[in-house]
Design an enzyme around this catalytic site. Sequence first.
Site, short mmCIF file in Angstrom:
data_model
loop_
_atom_site.label_atom_id
_atom_site.label_comp_id
_atom_site.label_asym_id
_atom_site.label_seq_id
_atom_site.Cartn_x
_atom_site.Cartn_y
_atom_site.Cartn_z
CG MET A 85 -11.38 3.18 1.45
SD MET A 85 -10.18 2.98 2.79
CE MET A 85 -8.67 3.12 1.84
CG HIS A 121 -9.65 0.34 -1.16
ND1 HIS A 121 -9.19 0.12 0.12
CD2 HIS A 121 -11.01 0.29 -1.07
CE1 HIS A 121 -10.21 -0.04 0.94
NE2 HIS A 121 -11.32 0.07 0.24
CG MET A 178 -11.83 -2.47 4.58
SD MET A 178 -10.22 -2.13 3.84
CE MET A 178 -9.39 -1.23 5.17
CG ASP A 196 -5.38 2.38 0.67
OD1 ASP A 196 -6.32 1.60 0.45
OD2 ASP A 196 -4.33 2.03 1.25
CG HIS A 208 -4.01 -1.58 -1.92
ND1 HIS A 208 -5.08 -2.32 -2.36
CD2 HIS A 208 -4.50 -0.77 -0.94
CE1 HIS A 208 -6.17 -1.97 -1.69
NE2 HIS A 208 -5.84 -1.04 -0.83
N GLY A 210 -8.99 4.11 6.94
CA GLY A 210 -8.66 5.51 7.10
C GLY A 210 -7.20 5.77 7.39
CG PHE A 211 -5.70 7.08 10.01
CD1 PHE A 211 -4.97 8.20 9.64
CD2 PHE A 211 -7.02 7.25 10.41
CE1 PHE A 211 -5.54 9.46 9.68
CE2 PHE A 211 -7.59 8.51 10.45
CZ PHE A 211 -6.86 9.62 10.09
N GLY A 212 -3.14 3.79 8.25
CA GLY A 212 -2.30 2.60 8.28
C GLY A 212 -1.79 2.31 9.68
N GLY A 213 -1.12 1.18 9.81
CA GLY A 213 -0.45 0.83 11.06
C GLY A 213 -1.34 0.29 12.15
CG MET A 261 -8.35 7.10 2.13
SD MET A 261 -7.52 7.00 3.74
CE MET A 261 -6.67 5.43 3.58
CG ASP A 282 -6.06 -2.64 3.34
OD1 ASP A 282 -5.13 -2.55 4.15
OD2 ASP A 282 -6.41 -1.72 2.59
N GLY A 283 -5.27 -4.60 6.31
CA GLY A 283 -5.28 -4.14 7.69
C GLY A 283 -4.56 -5.08 8.63
CB SER A 326 -0.90 0.02 1.23
OG SER A 326 -1.53 1.28 1.36
N GLY A 352 1.25 -2.44 4.36
CA GLY A 352 1.84 -1.11 4.39
C GLY A 352 3.11 -1.09 5.21
CB SER A 353 3.70 -0.59 8.84
OG SER A 353 2.76 -1.55 9.28
#
Length: 217
Positions: free
Chosen positions: A67, A65, A136, A34, A32, A141-144, A36, A174-175, A7, A196-197
């Site tokens: 969102m 994606h 999801m 995102d 990927h 809305g936010f990574g990590g 938003m 995702d997540g 991501s 992501g991270s």
Amino acid sequence: MRMIAPSILSADFSRLGEEIRALDQAGADLIHIDVMDGHFVPNLTIGPGVVKDLRPHTKLLFDVHLMISEPERYIEAFAGAGADIITVHQESGAHLHRLIQMIKAQELKAGISLNPATPAALLEDIIGEIDLVLIMTVNPGFGGQTMIPAALKKINRVREFAKADEHPLLIEVDGGIKVETIAAAEAAGADIFVAGSAVFKSNDYAANIQALKKAGH
């Protein structure tokens, strides 16, 4: 086959083109993206112009994606910018079947995403019309964030719907995907893993991607 979709939400936005090229060379399977709008989810990211500028940097599939509220307003723009897959949210309030038709009319693969509190059963009547379901495993809305364990049951439910319909569906998650969680998500029925991270935690993207591909094997 376990596919890793880094991501770019976790990438260095000051040099996104370089980041995309590095992910390609590191063995990513998809990119990927995102999108938003600060309304559907509490964050703002990028629009079609950025996707268009990134497109020349790789031949990997762009997994976009959305969102966003009113995704029907932007499907054509993201298709023109170079998206290969466009995923919209079941919760967006739009007519899902019409959205899927709009994406297919652009000759792209169409996906539907479900937030953590949205039941898998809402996809049962449309499962045969789509190419991908993005589940999801955190609130978007936010990574990590940390994976919500109950989401594993939803992955399995969606896989069962696809089997019953004899439909070759891809399931993406995702997540909270990392070395410690990816095997459980795969065992539940997932194919594509947004990370992501876990990919961007160090500069050795290739090692991070390989660790995700091999975890639990």
